[in-house]
Design an enzyme around this catalytic site. Sequence first.
Site, mmCIF file in Angstrom:
data_model
loop_
_atom_site.group_PDB
_atom_site.id
_atom_site.type_symbol
_atom_site.label_atom_id
_atom_site.label_comp_id
_atom_site.label_asym_id
_atom_site.label_seq_id
_atom_site.Cartn_x
_atom_site.Cartn_y
_atom_site.Cartn_z
ATOM 1 N N ALA A 240 6.631 5.344 -0.025
ATOM 2 C CA ALA A 240 5.536 6.217 0.414
ATOM 3 C C ALA A 240 5.737 6.691 1.848
ATOM 4 C CB ALA A 240 4.213 5.482 0.266
ATOM 5 N N HIS A 241 4.828 7.525 2.304
ATOM 6 C CA HIS A 241 4.997 8.124 3.634
ATOM 7 C C HIS A 241 4.919 7.078 4.744
ATOM 8 C CE1 HIS A 241 0.449 9.474 3.439
ATOM 9 N NE2 HIS A 241 0.588 8.222 3.117
ATOM 10 N N ASN A 242 5.803 7.286 5.719
ATOM 11 C CA ASN A 242 5.858 6.455 6.936
ATOM 12 C C ASN A 242 6.311 5.026 6.704
ATOM 13 O OD1 ASN A 242 3.318 8.558 7.489
ATOM 14 N ND2 ASN A 242 4.890 8.401 9.061
#
EC number: 2.3.1.191
Lengths: 340, 340, 340
Positions: A240-242
């Site tokens: 997922a993001h980050n």
Amino acid sequence: MTAADISLGELAAAVGAELRGDPEQRVSAMNTLAAAQGHELAFLANPKYRNQLMSTNAGAVLLRPDDLGDFTGNALLLANPYLAFATLSHRFDRTPKPATGIHASAVVAETAVLGEGVSIAAQVVIGEGVRIGAGSIVEAGSVIHDRVVLGEGCRIRSRVVIYHDCRLGNRVQIHSGAVIGGDGFGFANERGHWRKIAQLGAVVIHDDVDIGANTTVDRGALEDTEIHTGAIIDNQVQIAHNVVIGAHTAIAACCGISGSTEIGAHCILAGGVGVVGHIKICDGVQITGMTMVTKSITEPGSYSSGTAFDRTESWKKMAVRLRRLDDLVTRVQRLEKARD
Amino acid sequence: MTAADISLGELAAAVGAELRGDPEQRVSAMNTLAAAQGHELAFLANPKYRNQLMSTNAGAVLLRPDDLGDFTGNALLLANPYLAFATLSHRFDRTPKPATGIHASAVVAETAVLGEGVSIAAQVVIGEGVRIGAGSIVEAGSVIHDRVVLGEGCRIRSRVVIYHDCRLGNRVQIHSGAVIGGDGFGFANERGHWRKIAQLGAVVIHDDVDIGANTTVDRGALEDTEIHTGAIIDNQVQIAHNVVIGAHTAIAACCGISGSTEIGAHCILAGGVGVVGHIKICDGVQITGMTMVTKSITEPGSYSSGTAFDRTESWKKMAVRLRRLDDLVTRVQRLEKARD
Amino acid sequence: MTAADISLGELAAAVGAELRGDPEQRVSAMNTLAAAQGHELAFLANPKYRNQLMSTNAGAVLLRPDDLGDFTGNALLLANPYLAFATLSHRFDRTPKPATGIHASAVVAETAVLGEGVSIAAQVVIGEGVRIGAGSIVEAGSVIHDRVVLGEGCRIRSRVVIYHDCRLGNRVQIHSGAVIGGDGFGFANERGHWRKIAQLGAVVIHDDVDIGANTTVDRGALEDTEIHTGAIIDNQVQIAHNVVIGAHTAIAACCGISGSTEIGAHCILAGGVGVVGHIKICDGVQITGMTMVTKSITEPGSYSSGTAFDRTESWKKMAVRLRRLDDLVTRVQRLEKARD
């Protein structure tokens, strides 16, 4: 494509093995000890297969001097036969390479900058301002969006998508169907309605990373999602993001890593592991298959969750007992009071 | 592509914020409080980051008046800074848009009807009788099969497949690698052999739905699979045939919803949740990560399954104890009898 | 495309049903008993829907003679209405077929050999030495790498990748986004660094296999990964290198099968099941949803793992109790000693 055909002398030299046998004999493939024929090279790395050595038909065998025993066939002797197998396997690889240059059916933006010896295969799309380092390969049907940077010696397999502004180091492999830099799952809730948050970060992938088929690595919301040097990620993994994945960490198939979580270096996640968001896992952690990691891990070692599998009938009883565990604890407390 | 460059006055007006500072100052990007520089806009939504406010280098900050404290930098004051961040994020989005019109390499059937301002990118395939509403974008490498209907303002990212007869509303986003309207997993068993059932329904997706990368939504067996207005679905989710997803429900990555199950409105499924087929989940249900839902849920609230994760060593002991739980219950019963 | 329009006489003959009603009446679609209109054919297979029979508006119904009761509408009577539904569903299937021949935008190597009546759709890429049997279809955007062999009557849906040297039998269906023959996840660890092992095997898929959307089947390390006749595999499944799937086995969505595991014939794996590597599961095994299989299974039957789902509040208490199960066992032992 003709098969490889390599002398034992050349193979032994390539991995620094001591050759017992005929250096001029040639092999054209690799196989297991059990299945190998006279034109094939096999290896013995796991002692539990030692009994197969005496009956193998292999043309030659990679093995440790200690495992040689009464074996009289051609032998390439060295300390780490499994690693030598890994090294030599590439000599027998028949994976086709697209021709150097740009296939007539590919669509390459005029502002893209391609290094020496780059291969752009059929039906590929390369966006504006993309830079691709020397010797990199983009296989058929992949789409590389604007301003992506690929280092040297990368291999982007068929039908990969890499979104705008993502940056890959050298020798990165991305397998078919992977999506790098798609939007993170970021929404603000306004009185029950989800309002999309533009995902303004990108994905940064460092040198020697390998990303599996149909894996997804989302771009960061503000800062970048980052995968460090030498990490290997299997098929159908969701990053997922980050998220940050540490160097030389291995993530097996079907894992899901939630947003903003940091996984350290030299970790191993077995298949189907889930990790919640916004936590940190330190270096040197192993997680067993299908475990759900719900908080940060600060000590190296192995972690697990779940229940052992069983006959469904027994499992159902256990599941019922488990729901009544609270009741059982109460009954034991009562017994303890009665005893006192 | 030049970066955005927007005045604080314009940004404040766009979200109805009270501006404390210079309306002529300009910012060109967004970032976190911790990382933002002078040309960047940051936000403070979660009180636990309040300590970062005094040391931020951000050019301006979105925040609640109550959180202002001694902060003397440029501030955009409003009740919901996170929502304002969501709104303004789109002003700084650098996602490229394909040019309006049909790219020369795209294959578009003559019977397809494209609205005003539609973009069809490189290597796209559009089938017979497809209708695409005004302003919709189909990115490189996507395949839209016969008779699909897309509403206005949709964005189909790269390498999506939408199968024949599926119907999408307005402003629907489908991310890369998603497959909409593939065959449901329907087979009849004839003396041990599986006989395929043609999947005659389609997929209907209502307005403002967002579907993640490499997610699959199967077409219905007879009636349609349906995803209602404003639902958001993350990456690598599997939606089986004849599932119904309620309005404004959020489904995180790696969930699997089995056939004919209906999920209500305003539900939230965390990552890796599995839901069996032919059940109903009412409105307003939350399911925690990796839970397996095995029967209908009729009351709103939060539901879970699984075991807490632990050191593998401790977990193994627990797993063994668990298998012997039945035995433990018997021993407690015996103690209870002895006491009576 | 005009809808199908078929007489009841023809339909009854096609499945060997006894027709009660007008053989000249025509239907043009199938639907459920509850939703069908006069132009539609419905079926009654599950007795729990018998109450819908008297109120159905269907033009005709497939059903068992025993279920007829007072129903006076057109009836196609036969022993297995569900199987007949499966058979007849294909008569009403509106899935478009690409035209026979090679689309102008496809890129087909000169050394590829295509059988009679093969369809190669838009934007397809076919590599060197590929052989495709008579009547097979390759839909838009798929990539078939060098030396792949497809039998007769195969259907490769849009945007599939099949890697070099894989071999498919007859009537194999591969759904969109699937990746067949990508590299297995094989690496040797050299002092903390992962060294890739070339994956020298391929994937062999026998006749009548069906593989779902975005599923991945990795090529073998040395020998081949193999999927036997009539196996059906749903969406988003991961089949690792050197796995063997037995004939007529069904694997539901989101399962992951680890490397070198062998699954027998006529098994059924429900959704989200994980299976560790290097084990054997015998014929006739069923695994319930989201079970983790950690060792070989030698007896047919049903197997499970996990815990029942519950309100999160109750579940949290249970999870805590579970961690303290060891303590509970000790306390019961102490009580037993006190009693003795």
